[in-house]
Write a protein that holds these residues in place. Structure first.
Motif, PDB file in Angstrom:
ATOM      1  N   TYR A  73       0.829  -1.208   0.000  1.00 47.38           N
ATOM      2  CA  TYR A  73       0.000   0.000   0.000  1.00 47.38           C
ATOM      3  C   TYR A  73       0.865   1.261   0.000  1.00 47.38           C
ATOM      4  CZ  TYR A  73      -4.269  -2.691   0.903  1.00 47.38           C
ATOM      5  OH  TYR A  73      -5.331  -3.557   0.790  1.00 47.38           O
ATOM      6  N   PHE A  74       1.944   1.230   0.778  1.00 45.14           N
ATOM      7  CA  PHE A  74       2.826   2.390   0.846  1.00 45.14           C
ATOM      8  C   PHE A  74       3.499   2.649  -0.504  1.00 45.14           C
ATOM      9  CE2 PHE A  74       7.055   4.173   1.321  1.00 45.14           C
ATOM     10  CZ  PHE A  74       6.809   5.316   2.054  1.00 45.14           C
ATOM     11  N   ASN A  75       4.053   1.598  -1.118  1.00 44.90           N
ATOM     12  CA  ASN A  75       4.732   1.768  -2.403  1.00 44.90           C
ATOM     13  C   ASN A  75       3.771   2.252  -3.488  1.00 44.90           C
ATOM     14  OD1 ASN A  75       7.047   0.898  -1.172  1.00 44.90           O
ATOM     15  ND2 ASN A  75       7.046  -1.132  -2.091  1.00 44.90           N
ATOM     16  N   GLN A  90      -4.134   8.912  -1.393  1.00 42.40           N
ATOM     17  CA  GLN A  90      -4.673   9.067  -0.032  1.00 42.40           C
ATOM     18  C   GLN A  90      -5.276   7.763   0.461  1.00 42.40           C
ATOM     19  OE1 GLN A  90      -7.790  12.015   0.311  1.00 42.40           O
ATOM     20  NE2 GLN A  90      -8.427  11.258   2.324  1.00 42.40           N
ATOM     21  N   SER A  91      -6.061   7.098  -0.395  1.00 41.83           N
ATOM     22  CA  SER A  91      -6.697   5.848  -0.004  1.00 41.83           C
ATOM     23  C   SER A  91      -5.666   4.780   0.338  1.00 41.83           C
ATOM     24  CB  SER A  91      -7.607   5.363  -1.143  1.00 41.83           C
ATOM     25  OG  SER A  91      -8.193   4.123  -0.818  1.00 41.83           O
ATOM     26  N   ASP A  92      -4.637   4.631  -0.497  1.00 42.22           N
ATOM     27  CA  ASP A  92      -3.625   3.601  -0.263  1.00 42.22           C
ATOM     28  C   ASP A  92      -2.771   3.905   0.960  1.00 42.22           C
ATOM     29  OD1 ASP A  92      -4.180   1.717  -2.235  1.00 42.22           O
ATOM     30  OD2 ASP A  92      -3.091   2.817  -3.775  1.00 42.22           O
ATOM     31  N   GLU A  94      -3.548   5.766   3.559  1.00 43.92           N
ATOM     32  CA  GLU A  94      -4.347   5.615   4.773  1.00 43.92           C
ATOM     33  C   GLU A  94      -4.501   4.133   5.134  1.00 43.92           C
ATOM     34  OE1 GLU A  94      -7.939   7.722   3.950  1.00 43.92           O
ATOM     35  OE2 GLU A  94      -7.151   9.651   4.634  1.00 43.92           O
ATOM     36  N   ALA A  95      -4.641   3.282   4.099  1.00 45.68           N
ATOM     37  CA  ALA A  95      -4.700   1.830   4.345  1.00 45.68           C
ATOM     38  C   ALA A  95      -3.375   1.341   4.917  1.00 45.68           C
ATOM     39  CB  ALA A  95      -5.034   1.102   3.051  1.00 45.68           C
ATOM     40  N   ALA A  96      -2.276   1.850   4.402  1.00 46.17           N
ATOM     41  CA  ALA A  96      -0.958   1.456   4.920  1.00 46.17           C
ATOM     42  C   ALA A  96      -0.780   1.891   6.366  1.00 46.17           C
ATOM     43  CB  ALA A  96       0.142   2.068   4.050  1.00 46.17           C
ATOM     44  N   LEU A  97      -1.284   3.091   6.695  1.00 46.05           N
ATOM     45  CA  LEU A  97      -1.123   3.612   8.049  1.00 46.05           C
ATOM     46  C   LEU A  97      -1.862   2.756   9.076  1.00 46.05           C
ATOM     47  CD1 LEU A  97       0.038   5.862   9.814  1.00 46.05           C
ATOM     48  CD2 LEU A  97      -2.024   7.197   9.354  1.00 46.05           C
ATOM     49  N   LYS A  98      -2.993   2.182   8.666  1.00 37.87           N
ATOM     50  CA  LYS A  98      -3.783   1.381   9.599  1.00 37.87           C
ATOM     51  C   LYS A  98      -3.070   0.095  10.016  1.00 37.87           C
ATOM     52  CE  LYS A  98      -8.297   2.974   7.909  1.00 37.87           C
ATOM     53  NZ  LYS A  98      -9.559   2.563   7.228  1.00 37.87           N
ATOM     54  N   ILE A  99      -2.245  -0.457   9.139  1.00 35.19           N
ATOM     55  CA  ILE A  99      -1.638  -1.755   9.424  1.00 35.19           C
ATOM     56  C   ILE A  99      -0.116  -1.699   9.551  1.00 35.19           C
ATOM     57  CG2 ILE A  99      -3.496  -3.029   8.317  1.00 35.19           C
ATOM     58  CD1 ILE A  99      -1.822  -3.287   5.828  1.00 35.19           C
ATOM     59  N   ALA A 100       0.467  -0.526   9.392  1.00 31.72           N
ATOM     60  CA  ALA A 100       1.930  -0.415   9.453  1.00 31.72           C
ATOM     61  C   ALA A 100       2.426  -0.601  10.884  1.00 31.72           C
ATOM     62  CB  ALA A 100       2.383   0.936   8.919  1.00 31.72           C
TER      63      ALA A 100
END
Length: 270
Positions: A73-75, A90-92, A94-100
Protein backbone atom coordinates in the motif's frame (compact mmCIF):
# COMPACT_ATOMS: atom_id res chain seq x y z
CA UNK A 1 12.65 -62.64 -2.70
CA UNK A 2 9.89 -61.33 -0.47
CA UNK A 3 12.47 -59.27 1.46
CA UNK A 4 13.70 -57.66 -1.76
CA UNK A 5 10.16 -56.82 -2.83
CA UNK A 6 9.44 -55.27 0.56
CA UNK A 7 12.53 -53.11 0.37
CA UNK A 8 11.65 -52.03 -3.16
CA UNK A 9 8.12 -51.07 -2.14
CA UNK A 10 9.47 -49.11 0.82
CA UNK A 11 11.95 -47.31 -1.42
CA UNK A 12 9.20 -46.35 -3.86
CA UNK A 13 7.09 -44.89 -1.04
CA UNK A 14 10.03 -42.86 0.23
CA UNK A 15 10.73 -41.61 -3.28
CA UNK A 16 7.11 -40.49 -3.74
CA UNK A 17 7.12 -38.69 -0.40
CA UNK A 18 10.38 -36.94 -1.28
CA UNK A 19 9.00 -35.90 -4.65
CA UNK A 20 5.86 -34.49 -3.07
CA UNK A 21 7.83 -32.62 -0.41
CA UNK A 22 10.29 -31.34 -3.00
CA UNK A 23 7.48 -30.09 -5.23
CA UNK A 24 5.79 -28.30 -2.32
CA UNK A 25 9.08 -26.77 -1.23
CA UNK A 26 9.82 -25.61 -4.78
CA UNK A 27 6.39 -24.02 -5.15
CA UNK A 28 6.69 -22.24 -1.80
CA UNK A 29 10.16 -20.99 -2.66
CA UNK A 30 8.95 -19.78 -6.05
CA UNK A 31 5.98 -18.04 -4.44
CA UNK A 32 8.20 -16.28 -1.92
CA UNK A 33 10.69 -15.34 -4.63
CA UNK A 34 8.06 -13.87 -6.94
CA UNK A 35 6.43 -11.94 -4.10
CA UNK A 36 9.77 -10.54 -2.98
CA UNK A 37 10.58 -9.65 -6.57
CA UNK A 38 7.45 -7.51 -6.98
CA UNK A 39 8.04 -5.84 -3.60
CA UNK A 40 11.60 -4.93 -4.59
CA UNK A 41 10.64 -4.04 -8.16
CA UNK A 42 8.15 -1.44 -6.99
CA UNK A 43 10.91 0.36 -5.06
CA UNK A 44 13.48 0.07 -7.85
CA UNK A 45 11.07 1.39 -10.48
CA UNK A 46 10.05 4.25 -8.23
CA UNK A 47 13.70 5.20 -7.76
CA UNK A 48 14.19 5.21 -11.54
CA UNK A 49 11.09 7.45 -11.95
CA UNK A 50 9.05 4.65 -13.56
CA UNK A 51 6.00 5.49 -11.45
CA UNK A 52 3.41 3.52 -13.49
CA UNK A 53 5.70 0.50 -13.33
CA UNK A 54 6.14 0.96 -9.58
CA UNK A 55 2.37 1.05 -9.15
CA UNK A 56 1.89 -2.16 -11.16
CA UNK A 57 4.58 -3.98 -9.20
CA UNK A 58 3.09 -2.85 -5.88
CA UNK A 59 -0.36 -4.01 -7.00
CA UNK A 60 1.05 -7.43 -7.92
CA UNK A 61 2.72 -7.61 -4.50
CA UNK A 62 -0.61 -6.90 -2.80
CA UNK A 63 -2.31 -9.66 -4.79
CA UNK A 64 0.32 -12.22 -3.84
CA UNK A 65 1.44 -11.43 -0.33
CA UNK A 66 -0.66 -11.99 2.80
CA UNK A 67 2.18 -10.54 4.90
CA UNK A 68 3.63 -7.05 5.21
CA UNK A 69 0.83 -5.63 3.10
CA UNK A 70 1.57 -2.14 4.40
CA UNK A 71 4.65 -2.15 2.13
CA UNK A 72 2.46 -2.72 -0.94
CA UNK A 73 0.00 0.00 0.00
CA UNK A 74 2.83 2.39 0.85
CA UNK A 75 4.73 1.77 -2.40
CA UNK A 76 1.61 2.08 -4.54
CA UNK A 77 0.38 5.19 -2.75
CA UNK A 78 3.77 6.86 -3.06
CA UNK A 79 3.91 6.10 -6.81
CA UNK A 80 0.40 7.52 -7.25
CA UNK A 81 1.35 10.67 -5.39
CA UNK A 82 4.38 11.10 -7.64
CA UNK A 83 2.15 11.46 -10.74
CA UNK A 84 -0.48 13.60 -9.04
CA UNK A 85 -3.15 10.94 -8.37
CA UNK A 86 -3.67 12.30 -4.87
CA UNK A 87 -7.11 10.82 -4.17
CA UNK A 88 -5.92 7.28 -4.96
CA UNK A 89 -2.69 7.92 -3.06
CA UNK A 90 -4.67 9.07 -0.03
CA UNK A 91 -6.70 5.85 0.00
CA UNK A 92 -3.63 3.60 -0.26
CA UNK A 93 -1.51 5.50 2.26
CA UNK A 94 -4.35 5.61 4.77
CA UNK A 95 -4.70 1.83 4.34
CA UNK A 96 -0.96 1.46 4.92
CA UNK A 97 -1.12 3.61 8.05
CA UNK A 98 -3.78 1.38 9.60
CA UNK A 99 -1.64 -1.76 9.42
CA UNK A 100 1.93 -0.42 9.45
CA UNK A 101 4.13 -1.40 12.42
CA UNK A 102 5.38 1.41 14.63
CA UNK A 103 8.85 1.30 13.11
CA UNK A 104 7.43 2.07 9.64
CA UNK A 105 4.67 4.46 10.67
CA UNK A 106 6.66 7.68 10.25
CA UNK A 107 7.50 6.89 6.63
CA UNK A 108 3.82 6.44 5.85
CA UNK A 109 2.83 9.59 7.73
CA UNK A 110 5.37 11.76 5.92
CA UNK A 111 4.04 10.77 2.49
CA UNK A 112 0.39 10.90 3.58
CA UNK A 113 0.97 14.40 4.94
CA UNK A 114 2.45 15.32 1.56
CA UNK A 115 -0.73 14.11 -0.17
CA UNK A 116 -2.98 16.19 2.11
CA UNK A 117 -0.73 19.19 1.47
CA UNK A 118 -0.98 18.82 -2.31
CA UNK A 119 -4.75 18.39 -2.14
CA UNK A 120 -4.92 21.64 -0.18
CA UNK A 121 -2.75 23.39 -2.78
CA UNK A 122 -5.06 22.31 -5.59
CA UNK A 123 -8.24 23.77 -4.05
CA UNK A 124 -6.75 26.78 -2.25
CA UNK A 125 -8.22 29.28 -4.72
CA UNK A 126 -11.62 27.56 -5.13
CA UNK A 127 -12.34 26.55 -1.52
CA UNK A 128 -10.09 28.33 1.02
CA UNK A 129 -11.86 26.83 4.05
CA UNK A 130 -11.46 23.24 2.83
CA UNK A 131 -7.88 24.02 1.93
CA UNK A 132 -7.15 25.17 5.48
CA UNK A 133 -8.73 21.98 6.84
CA UNK A 134 -6.46 19.85 4.65
CA UNK A 135 -3.40 21.80 5.78
CA UNK A 136 -4.47 21.16 9.38
CA UNK A 137 -4.92 17.45 8.60
CA UNK A 138 -1.46 17.38 7.06
CA UNK A 139 0.08 18.90 10.18
CA UNK A 140 -1.85 16.60 12.51
CA UNK A 141 -0.71 13.55 10.55
CA UNK A 142 2.89 14.53 11.24
CA UNK A 143 2.32 15.58 14.86
CA UNK A 144 0.65 12.25 15.77
CA UNK A 145 3.70 10.23 14.72
CA UNK A 146 5.08 8.07 17.57
CA UNK A 147 8.54 8.85 18.91
CA UNK A 148 9.67 5.26 18.30
CA UNK A 149 9.86 5.80 14.54
CA UNK A 150 11.49 9.23 14.62
CA UNK A 151 14.35 9.34 17.11
CA UNK A 152 16.22 12.61 17.47
CA UNK A 153 18.55 13.55 14.61
CA UNK A 154 17.11 10.76 12.44
CA UNK A 155 16.23 11.19 8.76
CA UNK A 156 12.54 10.70 9.52
CA UNK A 157 12.66 13.38 12.21
CA UNK A 158 14.36 15.84 9.85
CA UNK A 159 11.89 15.21 7.02
CA UNK A 160 8.96 15.53 9.38
CA UNK A 161 10.18 18.89 10.71
CA UNK A 162 10.80 20.19 7.18
CA UNK A 163 7.30 19.15 6.13
CA UNK A 164 5.76 20.85 9.16
CA UNK A 165 7.57 24.13 8.42
CA UNK A 166 6.56 23.98 4.75
CA UNK A 167 2.88 23.34 5.49
CA UNK A 168 2.80 26.05 8.17
CA UNK A 169 4.20 28.59 5.70
CA UNK A 170 1.66 27.62 3.06
CA UNK A 171 -1.19 27.75 5.53
CA UNK A 172 -0.21 31.23 6.72
CA UNK A 173 0.36 32.43 3.17
CA UNK A 174 -3.05 31.27 1.96
CA UNK A 175 -4.74 32.78 5.01
CA UNK A 176 -2.98 36.10 4.47
CA UNK A 177 -3.92 36.03 0.77
CA UNK A 178 -7.59 35.40 1.57
CA UNK A 179 -7.62 38.06 4.26
CA UNK A 180 -5.99 40.52 1.87
CA UNK A 181 -8.59 39.77 -0.79
CA UNK A 182 -11.42 40.41 1.65
CA UNK A 183 -9.84 43.69 2.76
CA UNK A 184 -9.31 44.73 -0.84
CA UNK A 185 -12.96 44.06 -1.73
CA UNK A 186 -14.20 46.02 1.25
CA UNK A 187 -11.78 48.81 0.42
CA UNK A 188 -13.08 49.01 -3.15
CA UNK A 189 -16.64 49.20 -1.88
CA UNK A 190 -15.76 51.97 0.53
CA UNK A 191 -13.92 53.88 -2.18
CA UNK A 192 -16.95 53.61 -4.49
CA UNK A 193 -19.17 54.87 -1.70
CA UNK A 194 -16.82 57.76 -0.97
CA UNK A 195 -16.72 58.62 -4.65
CA UNK A 196 -20.52 58.75 -4.88
CA UNK A 197 -20.76 60.79 -1.70
CA UNK A 198 -18.09 63.13 -3.02
CA UNK A 199 -19.96 63.66 -6.28
CA UNK A 200 -23.18 64.39 -4.44
CA UNK A 201 -21.47 66.79 -2.08
CA UNK A 202 -19.73 68.58 -4.94
CA UNK A 203 -23.11 69.21 -6.60
CA UNK A 204 -24.66 70.49 -3.37
CA UNK A 205 -21.69 72.63 -2.39
CA UNK A 206 -20.97 74.40 -5.68
CA UNK A 207 -21.34 77.77 -3.93
CA UNK A 208 -18.69 76.99 -1.28
CA UNK A 209 -15.41 78.94 -1.41
CA UNK A 210 -12.21 77.69 -3.12
CA UNK A 211 -10.26 77.68 0.15
CA UNK A 212 -12.70 75.26 1.76
CA UNK A 213 -12.44 72.94 -1.28
CA UNK A 214 -8.69 72.93 -1.12
CA UNK A 215 -8.78 72.08 2.59
CA UNK A 216 -11.22 69.23 1.93
CA UNK A 217 -9.07 67.92 -0.92
CA UNK A 218 -5.92 68.03 1.17
CA UNK A 219 -7.74 66.23 3.97
CA UNK A 220 -8.96 63.55 1.53
CA UNK A 221 -5.45 63.18 0.15
CA UNK A 222 -4.02 62.63 3.62
CA UNK A 223 -6.70 60.03 4.42
CA UNK A 224 -6.10 58.22 1.13
CA UNK A 225 -2.38 58.32 1.82
CA UNK A 226 -2.90 56.73 5.24
CA UNK A 227 -5.15 54.06 3.73
CA UNK A 228 -2.56 53.43 1.01
CA UNK A 229 0.20 53.06 3.59
CA UNK A 230 -1.86 50.64 5.65
CA UNK A 231 -2.73 48.53 2.61
CA UNK A 232 0.88 48.38 1.46
CA UNK A 233 1.92 46.96 4.83
CA UNK A 234 -0.63 44.18 4.46
CA UNK A 235 0.50 43.52 0.94
CA UNK A 236 4.13 43.35 2.01
CA UNK A 237 3.31 40.80 4.69
CA UNK A 238 1.22 38.77 2.28
CA UNK A 239 3.93 38.82 -0.39
CA UNK A 240 6.52 37.72 2.15
CA UNK A 241 4.43 34.72 3.19
CA UNK A 242 3.72 33.82 -0.43
CA UNK A 243 7.43 34.00 -1.24
CA UNK A 244 8.25 31.68 1.66
CA UNK A 245 5.64 29.23 0.38
CA UNK A 246 7.15 29.34 -3.11
CA UNK A 247 10.62 28.75 -1.72
CA UNK A 248 9.32 25.74 0.22
CA UNK A 249 7.73 24.34 -2.96
CA UNK A 250 10.97 24.80 -4.85
CA UNK A 251 12.95 22.97 -2.19
CA UNK A 252 10.37 20.19 -2.12
CA UNK A 253 10.59 19.71 -5.89
CA UNK A 254 14.37 19.48 -5.70
CA UNK A 255 14.05 16.71 -3.10
CA UNK A 256 11.77 14.66 -5.34
CA UNK A 257 12.90 12.17 -7.98
CA UNK A 258 14.53 14.25 -10.69
CA UNK A 259 12.98 17.44 -9.33
CA UNK A 260 10.75 17.65 -12.41
CA UNK A 261 7.86 19.81 -11.34
CA UNK A 262 4.50 18.04 -11.24
CA UNK A 263 6.14 14.62 -11.10
CA UNK A 264 8.07 15.48 -7.95
CA UNK A 265 7.42 13.67 -4.68
CA UNK A 266 9.12 13.40 -1.33
CA UNK A 267 12.16 11.16 -1.13
CA UNK A 268 11.02 7.64 -0.43
CA UNK A 269 12.03 6.99 3.17
CA UNK A 270 11.45 3.22 3.08
Amino acid sequence: MNRIRGRWARLRRITKINLILGTVFTLVAAYIGVTAYFGTASQVRYTSNDFPGAKKAATAFLRLSPLQRHIGYFNRGTAEAAVGDYDEAQSDLEAALKIAPTSAECAVRINLSFVYEKQADEISSQDPDQSQELYDRSLKTLEDAPEECQPKKSEEKQKSEQAKDRVEDKKKGEKAKNDGTDDSDSGDDSQDGDSQDGDQKSEDDKSSEGDEKSEDESSDDSENSEESDGKSEREKKREELEKRGEDSDRQQQQQGPGGDGGRSAPDKPW
